[in-house]
Design an enzyme around this catalytic site. Structure first.
Site, mmCIF file in Angstrom:
data_model
loop_
_atom_site.group_PDB
_atom_site.id
_atom_site.type_symbol
_atom_site.label_atom_id
_atom_site.label_comp_id
_atom_site.label_asym_id
_atom_site.label_seq_id
_atom_site.Cartn_x
_atom_site.Cartn_y
_atom_site.Cartn_z
ATOM 1 N N ARG A 64 54.908 64.802 -5.095
ATOM 2 C CA ARG A 64 53.719 63.727 -4.830
ATOM 3 C C ARG A 64 53.650 62.650 -5.748
ATOM 4 O O ARG A 64 53.981 62.891 -7.020
ATOM 5 C CB ARG A 64 52.446 64.341 -4.672
ATOM 6 N N GLU B 142 51.980 54.835 -0.906
ATOM 7 C CA GLU B 142 53.039 54.904 0.114
ATOM 8 C C GLU B 142 52.355 54.422 1.551
ATOM 9 O O GLU B 142 51.368 54.841 1.759
ATOM 10 C CB GLU B 142 53.427 56.410 0.398
ATOM 11 N N HIS C 277 60.081 58.914 0.657
ATOM 12 C CA HIS C 277 59.535 60.004 1.061
ATOM 13 C C HIS C 277 60.016 60.374 2.489
ATOM 14 O O HIS C 277 59.534 60.976 3.394
ATOM 15 C CB HIS C 277 57.948 59.877 1.261
HETATM 16 C C1 8YV Z 1 56.415 64.882 5.228
HETATM 17 C C2 8YV Z 1 55.562 66.300 3.080
HETATM 18 O O1 8YV Z 1 57.021 63.791 4.830
HETATM 19 O O2 8YV Z 1 55.757 68.225 3.710
HETATM 20 C C3 8YV Z 1 54.906 67.509 3.174
HETATM 21 O O3 8YV Z 1 54.104 67.860 2.481
HETATM 22 O O4 8YV Z 1 54.919 65.422 2.318
HETATM 23 C C4 8YV Z 1 56.780 65.849 3.855
HETATM 24 O O5 8YV Z 1 57.305 66.724 4.488
HETATM 25 C C5 8YV Z 1 55.285 64.771 5.693
HETATM 26 O O6 8YV Z 1 54.591 65.763 6.046
HETATM 27 C C6 8YV Z 1 55.050 64.063 7.021
HETATM 28 O O7 8YV Z 1 54.181 63.194 7.067
#
Ligand code: 8YV
Length: 312
Positions: A231, A260, A278
Site C-alpha cells: 500500500r 491513487e 496498482h
Molecule cells: C486491487 C488490491 O487492485 O487486493 C487488493 O487489496 O489492492 C488489488 O488487488 C483492488 O482491490 C481493486 O480495486
C-alpha cells in the site's frame, strides 16, 4: 423476494451480470442521482459490493440501516472502518489467496525491472539510442543480493519462494517470527541495513503507516532498491522522493502510491524508478477469480448466513 444488493462498482461484467440475475441488484456506479437511489432503496439494502481500492464513501453506511455484509473485491481491508462495521454487526469479506501468485509475480517483475532498468532499456532500443550511442549503461544483478521482505504473510512468502531461485538470500521483518528458514529481523531499520533490496508486502492501515521512512531508506543505502506492492500508505512518500533525489537509494519499483490514481508526479521524473499503476492483481484470470469469490461470499451469506473468506 431476492436480497437487495448495492454494487458500488462492476467487479467484472460477467460476474456483475451473475449478481443481477440472482439478486435485486442496484448499481450505484451507474446512477447519476445517487441520493435519490439511496432514498428509494437504502432501507432494503442488506449487502454491499465494493473493492479494496474504492471502499465505502463517507456517510454511505449511515444510509443503509439494514446492511448486514460488505463483500469486497480485493485482499486489503485497510480502506474499511472495521470498528464501525463491528459496532453495527456488519460482516466483511475479502478475496485472499486467488491474487497471491499475480501479486508476488509483480513484485518479482518490479525487482528485476528496477535492477535491470527494463524501462530505460526499452527506451534505449525503441528510441534509436542503441544505434546512435551503442550499448545502454550496465545494470545491477539480482543474483547474490540480500532481499528483505517487510511482511511475510501469504504474499510475502510467495515472493520469497519466487526470489530464492534467482539466487538471493531472504530476510524478513514482521510482527512475529515465522516457522521458516529465512532470517528474521524484529527491527525494520536493521532489516534495511542488511538488505540490498527491500520489498514491501505488509498490509496497509494505521499499524504500518509510513514505516518505510527516511531512516529505513538511508539504512537501505545508496546501492539499495525498494519495491512496494503493498500500500502507498506504508511508504513515507516524501521521504522516498527525497531519497531518490539525493541518491540515498539506488532505485525503486512501485505498484502502489500514497494518492491513487493522482500519484505524486515527482516520481515520474526519475529514470531509476519503475512505475506500475496498482495493477499487481490486474490479470483477466485473477480478476475473474476475485469476482467469483465476491459472488461466492454473497451466495454463502444469502444461503447460510456465512462467508467463504471473511475478514470477520
Ligand atoms: C486491487 C488490491 O487492485 O487486493 C487488493 O487489496 O489492492 C488489488 O488487488 C483492488 O482491490 C481493486 O480495486
Amino acid at each position: 423476494m431476492s436480497r437487495s444488493v448495492l454494487a458500488l462498482l462492476d467487479v467484472r461484467p460477467a460476474y456483475t451480470a451473475m449478481l443481477a440475475k440472482k439478486y435485486d441488484l442496484h448499481r450505484w456506479d451507474q446512477t447519476d442521482d445517487k441520493q435519490a437511489l439511496l432514498d428509494q432503496v437504502g432501507a432494503k439494502i442488506t449487502a454491499l459490493v465494493t473493492s479494496a481500492g474504492f471502499g465505502v464513501p463517507d456517510g454511505l453506511m449511515d444510509q443503509l440501516p439494514n446492511l448486514e455484509v460488505i463483500t469486497s473485491f480485493g485482499v486489503g481491508y485497510d480502506v474499511f472502518d472495521l470498528e464501525a462495521c463491528r459496532a453495527r454487526g456488519i460482516r466483511v469479506s475479502n478475496t485472499p489467496d486467488v491474487l497471491t501468485d499475480d501479486v508476488a509475480d509483480t513484485a518479482i517483475m518490479l525487482m528485476h525491472a528496477t535492477l535491470r532498468r527494463l524501462v530505460v532499456g526499452d527506451d534505449w532500443a525503441r528510441s534509436g539510442q542503441w544505434a546512435a550511442k551503442g550499448a545502454m549503461p550496465l545494470t545491477r544483478s539480482v543474483r547474490g543480493k540480500k532481499l528483505g521482505i517487510i511482511g511475510l504473510g501469504r504474499i510475502g512468502q510467495a515472493i520469497a519462494s519466487r526470489a530464492e531461485p534467482s539466487g538471493v538470500e531472504v530476510g524478513y521483518f514482521g510482527r512475529r517470527r515465522k516457522q521458516v528458514e529465512y532470517r528474521y529481523f524484529d527491527d525494520l531499520v536493521a532489516l534495511a541495513r542488511w538488505s540490498d533490496i527491500l520489498i514491501v508486502a505488509c498490509p496497509g492501515g494505521d499499524a504500518t503507516k509510513g514505516i518505510v521512512n527516511a531512516d529505513v531508506l538511508s539504512a537501505l543505502g545508496q546501492d539499495g532498491y525498494v519495491v512496494n506492492i503493498a500500500r502507498g500508505s506504508v511508504m513515507d512518500e516524501p521521504a522516498l522522493i527525497g531519497a531518490l533525489r539525493d541518491n540515498v537509494i539506488a532505485g525503486a519499483g512501485l505498484d502502489v502510491f500514497y494518492n491513487e490514481p493522482n500519484m505524486d508526479r515527482a516520481l515520474a521524473n526519475f529514470d531509476n524508478v519503475v512505475l506500475y499503476p496498482h495493477g499487481a492483481s490486474g490479470t483477466v484470470e485473477t480478476r475473474d477469480a476475485m469476482a467469483q469469490l465476491v459472488v461466492d461470499n454473497l451466495d454463502a451469506w444469502d444461503q447460510r448466513g456465512d462467508l467463504v473468506t471473511p475478514v470477520f
